[in-house]
Design a protein around this motif. Sequence first.
Motif, PDB file in Angstrom:
ATOM      1  N   PRO A 164      64.994 -73.302  49.465  1.00  0.00           N
ATOM      2  CA  PRO A 164      65.409 -74.143  48.343  1.00  0.00           C
ATOM      3  C   PRO A 164      65.472 -75.601  48.781  1.00  0.00           C
ATOM      4  O   PRO A 164      65.876 -75.907  49.907  1.00  0.00           O
ATOM      5  CB  PRO A 164      66.794 -73.604  47.989  1.00  0.00           C
ATOM      6  CG  PRO A 164      67.268 -72.917  49.214  1.00  0.00           C
ATOM      7  CD  PRO A 164      66.047 -72.356  49.885  1.00  0.00           C
ATOM      8  N   TYR A 165      65.049 -76.491  47.888  1.00  0.00           N
ATOM      9  CA  TYR A 165      65.113 -77.913  48.211  1.00  0.00           C
ATOM     10  C   TYR A 165      66.582 -78.348  48.229  1.00  0.00           C
ATOM     11  O   TYR A 165      67.344 -78.051  47.305  1.00  0.00           O
ATOM     12  CB  TYR A 165      64.345 -78.732  47.174  1.00  0.00           C
ATOM     13  CG  TYR A 165      64.216 -80.186  47.572  1.00  0.00           C
ATOM     14  CD1 TYR A 165      63.250 -80.579  48.499  1.00  0.00           C
ATOM     15  CD2 TYR A 165      65.071 -81.151  47.052  1.00  0.00           C
ATOM     16  CE1 TYR A 165      63.139 -81.897  48.889  1.00  0.00           C
ATOM     17  CE2 TYR A 165      64.971 -82.478  47.442  1.00  0.00           C
ATOM     18  CZ  TYR A 165      63.998 -82.843  48.358  1.00  0.00           C
ATOM     19  OH  TYR A 165      63.882 -84.165  48.752  1.00  0.00           O
ATOM     20  N   LEU A 166      66.968 -79.045  49.291  1.00  0.00           N
ATOM     21  CA  LEU A 166      68.346 -79.501  49.430  1.00  0.00           C
ATOM     22  C   LEU A 166      68.498 -80.839  48.707  1.00  0.00           C
ATOM     23  O   LEU A 166      68.046 -81.879  49.193  1.00  0.00           O
ATOM     24  CB  LEU A 166      68.712 -79.638  50.913  1.00  0.00           C
ATOM     25  CG  LEU A 166      68.567 -78.372  51.762  1.00  0.00           C
ATOM     26  CD1 LEU A 166      68.960 -78.642  53.206  1.00  0.00           C
ATOM     27  CD2 LEU A 166      69.413 -77.237  51.182  1.00  0.00           C
ATOM     28  N   ASP A 167      69.141 -80.812  47.558  1.00  0.00           N
ATOM     29  CA  ASP A 167      69.192 -81.981  46.687  1.00  0.00           C
ATOM     30  C   ASP A 167      69.814 -83.203  47.362  1.00  0.00           C
ATOM     31  O   ASP A 167      69.391 -84.337  47.118  1.00  0.00           O
ATOM     32  CB  ASP A 167      69.996 -81.653  45.425  1.00  0.00           C
ATOM     33  CG  ASP A 167      69.386 -80.507  44.635  1.00  0.00           C
ATOM     34  OD1 ASP A 167      68.153 -80.354  44.693  1.00  0.00           O
ATOM     35  OD2 ASP A 167      70.136 -79.768  43.973  1.00  0.00           O
ATOM     36  N   ARG A 168      70.797 -82.991  48.196  1.00  0.00           N
ATOM     37  CA  ARG A 168      71.507 -84.121  48.788  1.00  0.00           C
ATOM     38  C   ARG A 168      70.707 -84.821  49.884  1.00  0.00           C
ATOM     39  O   ARG A 168      71.080 -85.907  50.346  1.00  0.00           O
ATOM     40  CB  ARG A 168      72.856 -83.661  49.326  1.00  0.00           C
ATOM     41  CG  ARG A 168      73.772 -83.101  48.225  1.00  0.00           C
ATOM     42  CD  ARG A 168      74.996 -82.426  48.791  1.00  0.00           C
ATOM     43  NE  ARG A 168      75.919 -83.374  49.395  1.00  0.00           N
ATOM     44  CZ  ARG A 168      76.555 -83.172  50.545  1.00  0.00           C
ATOM     45  NH1 ARG A 168      76.346 -82.052  51.229  1.00  0.00           N
ATOM     46  NH2 ARG A 168      77.385 -84.065  51.011  1.00  0.00           N
ATOM     47  N   LEU A 169      69.572 -84.214  50.274  1.00  0.00           N
ATOM     48  CA  LEU A 169      68.703 -84.873  51.246  1.00  0.00           C
ATOM     49  C   LEU A 169      68.200 -86.213  50.728  1.00  0.00           C
ATOM     50  O   LEU A 169      68.031 -87.170  51.495  1.00  0.00           O
ATOM     51  CB  LEU A 169      67.498 -83.986  51.577  1.00  0.00           C
ATOM     52  CG  LEU A 169      67.617 -83.003  52.733  1.00  0.00           C
ATOM     53  CD1 LEU A 169      66.331 -82.214  52.871  1.00  0.00           C
ATOM     54  CD2 LEU A 169      67.917 -83.741  54.030  1.00  0.00           C
ATOM     55  N   ASP A 170      67.902 -86.289  49.441  1.00  0.00           N
ATOM     56  CA  ASP A 170      67.353 -87.523  48.883  1.00  0.00           C
ATOM     57  C   ASP A 170      68.290 -88.695  49.121  1.00  0.00           C
ATOM     58  O   ASP A 170      67.851 -89.820  49.354  1.00  0.00           O
ATOM     59  CB  ASP A 170      67.097 -87.357  47.380  1.00  0.00           C
ATOM     60  CG  ASP A 170      65.968 -86.378  47.089  1.00  0.00           C
ATOM     61  OD1 ASP A 170      65.284 -85.972  48.046  1.00  0.00           O
ATOM     62  OD2 ASP A 170      65.786 -86.037  45.917  1.00  0.00           O
ATOM     63  N   GLU A 171      69.576 -88.431  49.071  1.00  0.00           N
ATOM     64  CA  GLU A 171      70.557 -89.499  49.251  1.00  0.00           C
ATOM     65  C   GLU A 171      70.959 -89.675  50.705  1.00  0.00           C
ATOM     66  O   GLU A 171      71.067 -90.806  51.208  1.00  0.00           O
ATOM     67  CB  GLU A 171      71.804 -89.186  48.420  1.00  0.00           C
ATOM     68  CG  GLU A 171      72.949 -90.167  48.635  1.00  0.00           C
ATOM     69  CD  GLU A 171      74.242 -89.706  47.977  1.00  0.00           C
ATOM     70  OE1 GLU A 171      75.248 -90.415  48.139  1.00  0.00           O
ATOM     71  OE2 GLU A 171      74.241 -88.647  47.315  1.00  0.00           O
ATOM     72  N   LEU A 172      71.179 -88.567  51.414  1.00  0.00           N
ATOM     73  CA  LEU A 172      71.801 -88.621  52.732  1.00  0.00           C
ATOM     74  C   LEU A 172      70.826 -88.481  53.890  1.00  0.00           C
ATOM     75  O   LEU A 172      71.123 -88.923  55.002  1.00  0.00           O
ATOM     76  CB  LEU A 172      72.880 -87.536  52.836  1.00  0.00           C
ATOM     77  CG  LEU A 172      74.003 -87.615  51.805  1.00  0.00           C
ATOM     78  CD1 LEU A 172      74.939 -86.436  51.949  1.00  0.00           C
ATOM     79  CD2 LEU A 172      74.773 -88.924  51.944  1.00  0.00           C
TER      80      LEU A 172
END
Length: 305
Positions: A164-172
């Motif tokens: 699953p794509y880790l959504d918080r990667l985009d920010e952090l």
Amino acid sequence: MMLGLVTADVAAPLDPDLSPFDAACRARLGDDAVRIVSWDDPEVEWSAFDAVVIRSTWDYTERLDEFLDWVDRVSNVTELINGAAAVRWSTDKRYLAELATEGIPIVPTTFVAPGEPAPVVDRLHVVKPTVGAGSSGARRCEPDEVAAHVAELHAQGRTAMVQPYLDRLDELGESAFCFVPAAAGDGLELSHVFRKGAILTTTDVEQEGDLFAKEDITVREPDERERALADAVLETRAVQQFDRIAFARVDVAPASDPTADEPFVVMELELIEPSFYLGLNVGSADLFANRLIAWMRRHRIGVAS
């Protein structure tokens, strides 16, 4: 002591660590004692080196059998760093499942060997090969795209991994923990940490040469829980089984749910050819060279008996 720093012809111009690490090693051993060499150069006499350090053999993912033959051949005539068993284990990311059995939180991963069906998913996922580097072969997939990319990897004879794509990667982004030999003994100590920005924010990934995706790299001050997780990875039986580990990089990412029992997960453990981005941290190239050379001398590598 004769030391070889091992790269690949296609990778050497792209390796940000090669020049500063080469200079740091030469400053300590002398210009005639250090050589940058390509792993597939047929003219290299590997037995002439007391040790060879794998640094940027980044084309191995497309030539795995050939590379592993080289690993075995070289380790029979000189000290390969890291060692052959660790290299073999680290080439295939199915090692993540082994770490998970020891309680290490990883990105939820389904491994799909050729001939096995792709899982049915209901949200954005990442599909990539278990043997890969620099996001090579990785793709951000909508639910209805997962099976097609798995089939594409299977057609190449590769095992796929679906996460699953880790959504918080985009920010952090991810935190990459770079470990070098400890000042004494056989353990590793943290040198520095850097941040890797998310790569698969879209399906269009900018490439750096032909080998890997372009990355956004900055200095990082990690969360204490991230640091504890990186340390825990190196303490697992899976890693401790290997003798003479001289460097490692542990990539840690934020879980999708920040309130979960495990707010961080391991993305990758690099024991082969991790970039350390030595230029980001003043003194990190010197520290790596000092610690590595001291480590070799403790093991009497290149020391006359």
